[in-house]
Design an enzyme around this catalytic site. Structure first.
Site, PDB file in Angstrom:
ATOM      1  N   ARG A 261      53.697  34.339  42.618  1.00  0.00           N
ATOM      2  CA  ARG A 261      52.552  33.849  41.857  1.00  0.00           C
ATOM      3  C   ARG A 261      53.029  33.153  40.583  1.00  0.00           C
ATOM      4  O   ARG A 261      53.876  33.673  39.858  1.00  0.00           O
ATOM      5  CB  ARG A 261      51.603  35.002  41.489  1.00  0.00           C
ATOM      6  CG  ARG A 261      51.030  35.695  42.713  1.00  0.00           C
ATOM      7  CD  ARG A 261      50.018  36.760  42.370  1.00  0.00           C
ATOM      8  NE  ARG A 261      49.568  37.454  43.575  1.00  0.00           N
ATOM      9  CZ  ARG A 261      48.709  38.464  43.602  1.00  0.00           C
ATOM     10  NH1 ARG A 261      48.196  38.901  42.462  1.00  0.00           N
ATOM     11  NH2 ARG A 261      48.373  39.038  44.740  1.00  0.00           N
ATOM     12  N   ARG A 276      53.536  42.117  35.349  1.00  0.00           N
ATOM     13  CA  ARG A 276      53.049  40.806  35.817  1.00  0.00           C
ATOM     14  C   ARG A 276      54.250  39.878  36.002  1.00  0.00           C
ATOM     15  O   ARG A 276      54.747  39.276  35.061  1.00  0.00           O
ATOM     16  CB  ARG A 276      52.051  40.230  34.806  1.00  0.00           C
ATOM     17  CG  ARG A 276      51.234  39.060  35.351  1.00  0.00           C
ATOM     18  CD  ARG A 276      50.193  38.603  34.345  1.00  0.00           C
ATOM     19  NE  ARG A 276      49.197  39.616  34.089  1.00  0.00           N
ATOM     20  CZ  ARG A 276      48.112  39.834  34.826  1.00  0.00           C
ATOM     21  NH1 ARG A 276      47.889  39.092  35.888  1.00  0.00           N
ATOM     22  NH2 ARG A 276      47.255  40.790  34.510  1.00  0.00           N
ATOM     23  N   GLU A 348      45.238  48.298  36.688  1.00  0.00           N
ATOM     24  CA  GLU A 348      45.005  48.024  38.107  1.00  0.00           C
ATOM     25  C   GLU A 348      46.294  48.135  38.910  1.00  0.00           C
ATOM     26  O   GLU A 348      47.341  47.603  38.519  1.00  0.00           O
ATOM     27  CB  GLU A 348      44.425  46.625  38.283  1.00  0.00           C
ATOM     28  CG  GLU A 348      44.183  46.250  39.733  1.00  0.00           C
ATOM     29  CD  GLU A 348      43.976  44.757  39.943  1.00  0.00           C
ATOM     30  OE1 GLU A 348      44.200  44.296  41.081  1.00  0.00           O
ATOM     31  OE2 GLU A 348      43.604  44.057  38.980  1.00  0.00           O
ATOM     32  N   SER A 351      43.511  46.605  44.690  1.00  0.00           N
ATOM     33  CA  SER A 351      42.183  46.023  44.767  1.00  0.00           C
ATOM     34  C   SER A 351      41.823  45.906  46.236  1.00  0.00           C
ATOM     35  O   SER A 351      42.558  45.284  47.014  1.00  0.00           O
ATOM     36  CB  SER A 351      42.162  44.649  44.093  1.00  0.00           C
ATOM     37  OG  SER A 351      40.851  44.151  43.979  1.00  0.00           O
ATOM     38  N   ARG A 390      54.122  47.746  40.382  1.00  0.00           N
ATOM     39  CA  ARG A 390      53.261  48.492  39.464  1.00  0.00           C
ATOM     40  C   ARG A 390      53.332  49.993  39.751  1.00  0.00           C
ATOM     41  O   ARG A 390      53.187  50.810  38.835  1.00  0.00           O
ATOM     42  CB  ARG A 390      51.833  47.979  39.553  1.00  0.00           C
ATOM     43  CG  ARG A 390      51.691  46.564  39.029  1.00  0.00           C
ATOM     44  CD  ARG A 390      50.255  46.142  38.808  1.00  0.00           C
ATOM     45  NE  ARG A 390      50.194  44.791  38.250  1.00  0.00           N
ATOM     46  CZ  ARG A 390      49.139  44.266  37.661  1.00  0.00           C
ATOM     47  NH1 ARG A 390      48.024  44.977  37.559  1.00  0.00           N
ATOM     48  NH2 ARG A 390      49.171  43.037  37.179  1.00  0.00           N
TER      49      ARG A 390
END
Length: 424
Positions: A261, A276, A348, A351, A390
């Site tokens: 990403r 991130r 988070e 999801s 994470r």
């Protein structure tokens, strides 16, 4: 992609759903473009019908010796043939314009999704686990992780910011996490392990809605392919343009892959540490189901992700996202947020979303019920089970010790080759 027939039947409901997502009304624009397209299609059909009719009449006129009539009809046919390519191109252009409008609009929220335009409107559903009480001040992973093998400086030398170079015991821990998650999901939950391409073409990225809206979040190769931002892109597209027998549903697939990403829209967020990154590992869970099974499948999928956190002893909370905070393709989403004691906050880590038939329409993925003649669009769901990086961060912060070491959660010990503690 939205069903144009539903917009025609109830434009007010469509605009109301968009309003809950923070979008202006669009039904009037869509229906105007649709009306122009349908009028042009009607005109083309009339021209084709007249061309065919006139062609038949030419033979009749010739048989009757009416050469003037035959020549007149030939001229008419020639004019129609000359006109049709332009009309057909106009049809393609108007269809593409309508598709572009529809492709830019997000899925509509389910009725039980709370209102709200950002994370402030999300609703906490449940919590699991009690955050650990430390007899020292817990630190963030970026402060003690480098001594354990979480190396950001070496990665920066070759790749720049937001990459990491994991060494020794830290690399073993990350590998163990991925294997542990896959083993959990391919066990009782019954997900089929897949090894998928890491690059996809435009139509695949469009099918799972990364294109066109999120083009800047992706990395593109020199030959035009896209590096996957999640294996949802490759797993869900496994059924693109297929017509599945009802007996084959549900389809449940999982994959452990790198994800890529650009993080184009996250400037200044989580620039420290491993949260991130431009490249990270994730176990993805994808389900392809009948429409009537989608709601229950979302609950099941979310529970599969929760089970990983519980097996690792990581406190978390389950959030129902509001309409304005959901992903583009989702009609209902649960986020799982893990407790990070170094930050003193829930963050988070998974999801899980029900996309309804939104992606299936873009992929033309259908199924046929037993004994039925017509095909229906499948419903697609996806979720993280979990984001490996994470989860590694959560383990570092929740299992940290005062001397900078980190205990390995008991569930991971069979995967760690005898390592029970990460030691500086």
């Amino acid at each position: 992609m939205h069903d144009i027939r539903l917009i025609r039947e109830n434009p007010q409901a469509f605009d109301a759903g968009l309003a809950r997502r923070g979008f202006e009304p669009m039904s009037a624009t869509i229906l105007a473009a649709d009306a122009e397209l349908r009028a042009l299609q009607t005109a083309i059909q009339a021209s084709l019908a007249r061309r065919n009719e006139a062609s038949k009449l030419i033979g009749q006129a010739m048989a009757q010796g009416d050469r003037d009539r035959a020549e007149s009809l030939k001229s008419e046919v020639a004019a129609l043939k000359e006109k049709l390519p332009a009309e057909e191109q106009a049809e393609r252009d108007r269809l593409a314009a309508l598709q572009d409008i529809l492709a830019a609009l997000p899925n509509l929220p389910a009725d039980d999704v709370p209102d709200g335009l950002d994370e402030e409107g999300n609703v906490e559903i449940a919590r699991w686990g009690t955050p650990r009480s430390f007899d020292f001040q817990p630190r963030e992973h970026a402060d003690f992780g480098p001594a354990l093998g979480l190396d950001f400086e070496t990665a920066a030398k070759m790749s720049g910011a937001r990459f990491a170079f994991l060494k020794g015991q830290m690399a073993r821990l990350e590998r163990a996490l991925g294997q542990f998650m896959l083993d959990m999901q391919t066990g009782e939950p019954g997900y089929v392990e897949c090894a998928t391409p890491l690059m996809v073409r435009d139509e695949a990225a469009f099918g799972t809605t990364q294109l066109p809206k999120f083009r800047e979040d992706l990395f593109q190769t020199t030959d035009g392919r896209w590096l996957i931002s999640t294996s949802e892109m490759s797993l869900t597209n496994a059924v693109r343009e297929d017509i599945l027998p009802e007996a084959d549903l549900p389809v449940r697939m999982t994959a452990l892959t790198p994800c890529f990403r650009s993080e184009a829209g996250s400037a200044g967020r989580d620039t420290r540490g491993y949260i991130r990154q431009h490249q990270f590992w994730k176990v993805e869970l994808v389900s392809i189901v009948r429409p009537e099974d989608a709601d229950a499948e979302l609950e099941r999928k979310t529970r599969c992700a929760e089970a990983v956190l519980e097996a690792l002893g990581l406190p978390y909370r389950k959030m129902l996202l509001c309409a304005g905070d959901m992903g583009f393709a989702a009609r209902k989403t649960y986020d799982l947020e893990v407790w990070l004691p170094g930050q003193g906050a829930y963050r988070e880590i998974s999801s899980c979303s029900n996309c309804g038939d939104f992606q299936a329409r873009r992929m033309n993925a259908r199924f046929r019920r037993d004994g039925a003649k017509a095909n229906e669009f499948v419903h697609t769901l996806n979720g993280s089970g979990l984001a490996v990086g994470r989860t590694l961060v959560a383990i570092l912060e929740n299992y940290q010790q005062a001397d900078g070491s980190v205990d390995v959660p008991p569930a991971l010990l069979p995967y760690m080759g005898g390592i029970t503690r990460l030691v500086p």
